[in-house]
Structure formats: structure tokens, C-alpha cells
Design an enzyme around this catalytic site. Structure first.
Site, PDB file in Angstrom:
ATOM      1  N   LYS A 227       0.825  -1.208   0.000  1.00 55.65           N
ATOM      2  CA  LYS A 227       0.000   0.000   0.000  1.00 55.65           C
ATOM      3  C   LYS A 227       0.858   1.256   0.000  1.00 55.65           C
ATOM      4  O   LYS A 227       0.433   2.319  -0.411  1.00 55.65           O
ATOM      5  CB  LYS A 227      -0.910  -0.008   1.230  1.00 55.65           C
ATOM      6  CG  LYS A 227      -1.880  -1.186   1.191  1.00 55.65           C
ATOM      7  CD  LYS A 227      -3.292  -0.820   1.456  1.00 55.65           C
ATOM      8  CE  LYS A 227      -4.168  -1.867   0.863  1.00 55.65           C
ATOM      9  NZ  LYS A 227      -5.081  -2.596   1.408  1.00 55.65           N
TER      10      LYS A 227
HETATM   11  N1  GLU Z   1      -9.903  -7.829   2.079  1.00 58.60           N
HETATM   12  C1  GLU Z   1      -9.020  -8.537   1.197  1.00 58.60           C
HETATM   13  C2  GLU Z   1      -7.915  -7.618   0.720  1.00 58.60           C
HETATM   14  O1  GLU Z   1      -8.052  -6.398   0.772  1.00 58.60           O
HETATM   15  C3  GLU Z   1      -9.742  -9.062  -0.008  1.00 58.60           C
HETATM   16  C4  GLU Z   1     -10.487 -10.285   0.316  1.00 58.60           C
HETATM   17  C5  GLU Z   1     -11.258 -10.936  -0.801  1.00 58.60           C
HETATM   18  O2  GLU Z   1     -11.450 -10.326  -1.870  1.00 58.60           O
HETATM   19  O3  GLU Z   1     -11.714 -12.054  -0.575  1.00 58.60           O
HETATM   20  O4  GLU Z   1      -6.887  -8.113   0.299  1.00 58.60           O
END
Ligand code: GLU
Length: 285
Positions: A227
Site C-alpha cells: 500500500k
Molecule cells: N480484504 C481482502 C484484501 O483487501 C480481499 C479479500 C477478498 O477479496 O476475498 O486483500
């Protein structure tokens, strides 16, 4: 088909190019199938969630032209539902308390099931699920068939963590079912969660979504983009640049430079041609 897709960001920072591509991929896949597209804030790990990041992500998506078709689901507000789901598995003898610390585990290895037979005086720290001694597979839209032997390659995984937060695997599967998700389109870094998610869906008797995992956007050195990193070729303030970059990355004909609404129409037509109308559906890579 009543297609329902989703983009499920963790609010650990602002939208970076990798997550923007994930949003565009899930959005275009849904629109190409005349489906519904939802956003879910995955802030189940409240220690990693950054205050205000959820709002910032939703704002960035809106600037790009993507708005959830239904109310945004927020995982930190759904603990009672997750607890019920956990209890359902416990009643079937699938959940056990684990008192092992990280130091007691083989380095980088699979949890050997030490506490399956009881805590033996150790205080309970987390709750694990007892996985079967079997292979589980998903037929991925772009990666083909992907299998894991749950006992040998995954081990009894954590559903409720030592810090009291529910684990991603539980929250994700429960919410995909709750939201009626038919298609999970996300980055390939999550492919190795798919077989255990499929198994959990079967334990709870949930419908089984289709999976499609696309390649990650990598940093120049070939590593996963974090990020904090930025891809310098894309101006994150310029929606048209992001949309063009995402289309190229997804193997779609890139839209011409035009007003954003026109670019989206072109991108949707390209997604339909590649992912719905193409006989072999292999135009991705
Ligand atoms: N919250 C997860 C992420 O930001 C993504 C999970 C998903 O798409 O199953 O990497």
C-alpha cells in the site's frame, strides 16, 4: 443469471494501484454480466484498520466512477453474525480451543493439531477449525483447477484469533453468502484461500460462488505492490489513467481517451467481448 459480485478492500490505507485494479476487475466482470456490484469494507482486523481509510477508499472509487449498487457492508459491525457461524461449526464438533503460541509451532509450517486432543492445562488463546484429511478444489476462471490438501497444506486454521478478532476466512465466507455473491473476482494472492473457503461454504451449507483470480500488479522489482508503494506510470489522481492501466493489466482492449463515462462504456464492451462472448474465455492473459 442473477450475478452478484463484490470488491472487498481492507481499510489499511488509501486505494493503491493494485487495489484499484481489483475494484475495476470485479466491477467490469459484474457489468459485463449485467450484474450487481457491491463494496464490502473488510475491517475485521481492527488493529490493522486505519481510521478514515474506509471513507477515503469509497471516495476514490466514486471518483473513478464506481459506486456500490447496495449499502456498503462493514465487517466490524457483524461480530454477532460471525459468532453464530462459529457456534454452528462448534456444535458439529469442528471447532476447538487452541492454547499454542507462535513459538510452539514449527517454523513457517502447518499447525500440527496439537490442541485437538485438549488444552492440557494451557490457557485457551484462539479457536481453530478441524480440517478434513482431503483435497478441496476450485475451478478458477483464469487459473484453472486449483486444489489443496487441507490437512497437509493448510492445517487446522484459526477462526477466532488470540486478539479476539474473527479471522478473515470466516468473515469473508459468511459475508459472501450473506450478500448472495455468485462471483468472487480478486487478485491471485488470494487463490490459496479459495479451497478452504470452498470447504467452509460446504460446512455451512452455503451456495458456492465462482472464483476468478487475476494476476497481481507487481512493483518494478517484481515484488507485490504494497500500500505504501506507488506505480509511477499511473497517476492515482487521474481516473482515466487508472481505468486504462487496469484494462491493459486485465488483458482488455484499453479504452480511448474520452470523457470518463464514454471510457467506461468502452471498457464494459471490451469486458463483455473477452469474458462473456468469447467462446474460450481465455482472452485474459
Ligand atoms: N480484504 C481482502 C484484501 O483487501 C480481499 C479479500 C477478498 O477479496 O476475498 O486483500
Amino acid at each position: 443469471m442473477n450475478y452478484r459480485g463484490r470488491f472487498a478492500p481492507s481499510p489499511t490505507g488509501v486505494l493503491h494501484i493494485g487495489s484499484a485494479v481489483a475494484a475495476v476487475a470485479s466491477f467490469l466482470h459484474a457489468r459485463a454480466h449485467e450484474g450487481t456490484w457491491l463494496v464490502r469494507i473488510e475491517d475485521v482486523d481492527e488493529q490493522r484498520a486505519v481510521a478514515g481509510a474506509d471513507r477515503a477508499i469509497l471516495d476514490s472509487l466514486a471518483r473513478l466512477g464506481m459506486v456500490s449498487d447496495e449499502a456498503v457492508l462493514v465487517q466490524s459491525q457483524r461480530k454477532a453474525v460471525y459468532r453464530q457461524a462459529l457456534e454452528g461449526l462448534r456444535q458439529r464438533g469442528l471447532v476447538y480451543a487452541c492454547g499454542c503460541t507462535r513459538r510452539m509451532l514449527p517454523a513457517g509450517g502447518i499447525y500440527p493439531g496439537t490442541c485437538r486432543a485438549g488444552l492440557r492445562g494451557r490457557p485457551a488463546r484462539m479457536q481453530r477449525v478441524r480440517v478434513p484429511n482431503a483435497r478441496y478444489c476450485v475451478q478458477d476462471l483464469w487459473q484453472g483447477r486449483y486444489c489443496q490438501h487441507l490437512a497437509q497444506e493448510v492445517g487446522d486454521f484459526v477462526l477466532l484469533r488470540a486478539d479476539g478478532f474473527f479471522a478473515y476466512q470466516l468473515a469473508c465466507v459468511v459475508d459472501d453468502a450473506f450478500q448472495g455473491i455468485t462471483h468472487v473476482i480478486r487478485g491471485v494472492d488470494l487463490l490459496d484461500s479459495a479451497p478452504r473457503q470452498r470447504w467452509l461454504q460446504q460446512q455451512w451449507g452455503f451456495a458456492e460462488p465462482v472464483y476468478g483470480h487475476f494476476p497481481l500488479v507487481l512493483a518494478e522489482d517484481g515484488r507485490k505492490l504494497s500500500k505504501s508503494q506507488r506505480d509511477r506510470s499511473v497517476d492515482l489522481e487521474a481516473p482515466a489513467d487508472i481505468l486504462r492501466f487496469a484494462c491493459r493489466h486485465l488483458g482488455l482492449q484499453s479504452p480511448s481517451i474520452a470523457p470518463l463515462a464514454q471510457m467506461w462504456r468502452e471498457a464494459e464492451a471490451a469486458a463483455r467481448a473477452a469474458w462473456v462472448e468469447s467462446a474460450c474465455n481465455s482472452g485474459f492473459f
